[in-house]
Design a protein around this motif. Structure first.
Motif, mmCIF file in Angstrom:
data_model
loop_
_atom_site.group_PDB
_atom_site.id
_atom_site.type_symbol
_atom_site.label_atom_id
_atom_site.label_comp_id
_atom_site.label_asym_id
_atom_site.label_seq_id
_atom_site.Cartn_x
_atom_site.Cartn_y
_atom_site.Cartn_z
ATOM 1 N N ASN A 178 -4.613 17.774 24.352
ATOM 2 C CA ASN A 178 -6.151 18.100 24.476
ATOM 3 C C ASN A 178 -6.606 19.116 23.618
ATOM 4 O O ASN A 178 -8.001 19.639 23.638
ATOM 5 N N GLY A 179 -5.714 19.405 22.659
ATOM 6 C CA GLY A 179 -6.367 20.333 21.337
ATOM 7 C C GLY A 179 -6.151 21.622 21.448
ATOM 8 O O GLY A 179 -6.536 22.627 20.589
ATOM 9 N N ASP A 180 -5.629 22.128 22.795
ATOM 10 C CA ASP A 180 -5.332 23.694 22.988
ATOM 11 C C ASP A 180 -4.096 23.748 22.423
ATOM 12 O O ASP A 180 -3.229 23.132 22.034
ATOM 13 N N ARG A 181 -3.977 25.326 21.755
ATOM 14 C CA ARG A 181 -3.042 25.772 21.166
ATOM 15 C C ARG A 181 -1.785 26.636 22.206
ATOM 16 O O ARG A 181 -2.397 27.206 23.273
ATOM 17 N N MET A 182 -0.583 26.290 22.111
ATOM 18 C CA MET A 182 0.097 27.049 22.735
ATOM 19 C C MET A 182 1.229 27.938 21.690
ATOM 20 O O MET A 182 1.611 27.509 20.795
ATOM 21 N N GLU A 183 0.948 29.203 21.982
ATOM 22 C CA GLU A 183 1.665 30.181 21.160
ATOM 23 C C GLU A 183 3.222 30.244 21.390
ATOM 24 O O GLU A 183 3.578 30.315 22.452
ATOM 25 N N ALA A 184 3.925 30.296 20.257
ATOM 26 C CA ALA A 184 5.586 30.436 20.384
ATOM 27 C C ALA A 184 6.051 31.174 19.312
ATOM 28 O O ALA A 184 4.932 31.574 18.349
ATOM 29 N N LYS A 185 7.259 31.549 19.111
ATOM 30 C CA LYS A 185 7.780 32.161 18.046
ATOM 31 C C LYS A 185 8.771 30.912 17.339
ATOM 32 O O LYS A 185 9.382 30.128 18.256
ATOM 33 N N LEU A 186 9.425 31.222 16.218
ATOM 34 C CA LEU A 186 10.395 30.059 15.749
ATOM 35 C C LEU A 186 11.763 30.022 16.378
ATOM 36 O O LEU A 186 12.284 28.941 16.492
ATOM 37 N N ASN A 187 11.873 31.485 17.129
ATOM 38 C CA ASN A 187 13.153 31.407 17.994
ATOM 39 C C ASN A 187 13.251 30.758 19.394
ATOM 40 O O ASN A 187 14.067 30.653 20.130
ATOM 41 N N ASN A 188 11.829 30.199 19.640
ATOM 42 C CA ASN A 188 11.610 29.750 21.064
ATOM 43 C C ASN A 188 10.674 28.353 21.146
ATOM 44 O O ASN A 188 10.571 27.959 22.146
ATOM 45 N N TYR A 189 10.398 28.149 20.211
ATOM 46 C CA TYR A 189 9.110 26.802 19.943
ATOM 47 C C TYR A 189 10.055 25.665 20.354
ATOM 48 O O TYR A 189 9.168 24.740 21.151
#
Length: 409
Positions: free
Chosen positions: A91-102
């Motif tokens: 839907n175009g929304d962003r979900m934030e993560a980090k390299l160690n958990n994406y």
């Protein structure tokens, strides 16, 4: 004196002469050497505010001096927990993560990995309007590519500031009738860890690439087929992408489907006796777009096919500084990702822009960007517009050697 001693003496003399010729003082004046700033004194903002030719000359000096002295050891590997990752939902929304958990967060999304997976790695900090705009355009293009039906439905009601058309390639009507392509987009914001130019210059490409490569192995272990993964690296991240591809192959015995380098950069810090960087063989298909070959980018071949808009030069038409020249590759690629723009950049095999303009290149035509054919090989030249839309769209100049092949060395 024996023949063997004579030969040895000649070799020693030649080696000494070569060593002397490579001294920076033999091709730069003392004043020029004194005026080369240290890595601590260079900033991305300074490069963006510097006239193009001055910035290009500075980057060339840094690269050549570091190559000869070999005293800049790459020692910066960002922590996986400090590298931001954005998972762009359907839907175009962003979900934030980090390299160690994406990987865990992405694969938990319904339908993730059933269709094309594009992983974009930034190679510059997004702290200036030029770099911010380039990645924003690429993200918007993929949103349209992967969500065309909803984009078509809501195009007239779209009031979200992030998606407002700001350049002419986005006002084209072609994408409104384009066919939908399903897929998933992940942005690894490696560029945000370059809080100084020194970090950028001394990035440990091999170490960082290995870290990212391990996440790609995890991704496939969770059921995402390697055949649908497309890794896109910007600038120095293009080389990181190559190293990640190597690491993936080392652990799986297989190759990623595709790696695309967007103006692969010069590597200022290089480990001795270690070959790193984007190259053909890092994936089933490797393509590269060079837009600042004689400035921040490298003129060296990096893929199965290398595209040189405006030939090998400091910048492409319209770029005012080395940063803008470097990110033009991102803008060009984004233009081809956007539905309807896949064939905006026709190119022809040639050794230079001069050869292309004189129609002395080789006749096989191809398209730079998302629709590049996987069987392409060689160096392709094309012309581009100064302003958006950058692609000329018209057919590339037909060459005199249209039916001749151009084998790559």
């Amino acid at each position: 004196m024996s023949l063997r001693l004579c030969l040895l003496a000649c070799l020693v003399a030649a080696a000494c002469a070569t060593k002397d010729e490579l001294k920076p003082s033999n091709w730069l004046t003392v004043t020029e050497l004194e005026n080369v700033p240290s890595l601590n004194d260079i900033t991305f903002e300074r490069l963006e505010n510097m006239p193009l030719q001055k910035g290009a000359k500075l980057m060339e000096k840094l690269y050549h001096i570091s190559s000869i002295k070999q005293d800049l050891t790459p020692n910066f590997v960002p922590s996986a927990s400090n590298i931001p990752v954005w998972i762009v939902k359907s839907n175009g929304d962003r979900m934030e993560a980090k390299l160690n958990n994406y990987v865990e967060k992405a694969t938990a999304q319904p339908g993730f990995g059933e269709d094309e997976v594009t992983i974009v790695m930034t190679g510059l900090p997004q702290n200036t309007p030029t770099t911010q705009k380039a990645i924003r355009k690429l993200e918007q293009a993929y949103r349209q590519r992967y969500n065309v039906q909803n984009q078509q439905k809501n195009s007239r009601q779209q009031n979200n500031k992030d998606n407002e058309p700001t350049s002419s390639e986005e006002t084209s009507e072609e994408w409104k009738s384009a066919k939908t392509t399903a897929g998933n987009l992940i942005i690894i914001d490696l560029g945000s860890t370059f809080t100084s130019f020194k970090r950028y210059a001394l990035l440990d490409v091999a170490g960082t690439g290995a870290m990212i490569g391990h996440t790609l192995v995890d991704l496939t272990n969770k059921g995402v087929p390697r055949e649908i993964i497309h890794l896109v690296g910007q600038g120095i991240a293009a080389h990181v992408a190559g190293a990640a591809g190597q690491e993936f192959t080392l652990h799986t015995g297989n190759k990623l489907r595709r790696i695309t380098g967007l103006d692969p950069s010069k590597m200022i810090g290089k480990a001795r006796e270690q070959l790193v960087g984007l190259s053909r063989g890092n994936a089933d298909f490797v393509d590269a777009i060079h837009t600042s070959s004689l400035a921040m980018g490298t003129p060296m071949r990096c893929g199965d096919v290398d595209f040189y808009p405006n030939g090998v030069s400091q910048a492409v038409p319209g770029a005012q500084n080395v940063i803008e020249a470097a990110v033009r590759a991102t803008r060009y690629f984004a233009e081809t990702v956007r539905p309807g723009g896949e064939r905006n950049f026709p190119a022809v095999v040639a050794n230079s822009l001069k050869q292309y303009k004189e129609k002395n290149g080789y006749g096989q035509r191809a398209y730079m960007g998302i629709n590049a054919n996987y069987d392409l090989q060689g160096d392709y030249i094309l012309e581009v517009n100064e302003k958006s839309p950058f692609g000329k769209r018209a057919s590339a100049e037909k060459q005199n050697n249209y039916h001749h092949s151009h084998p790559r060395n």
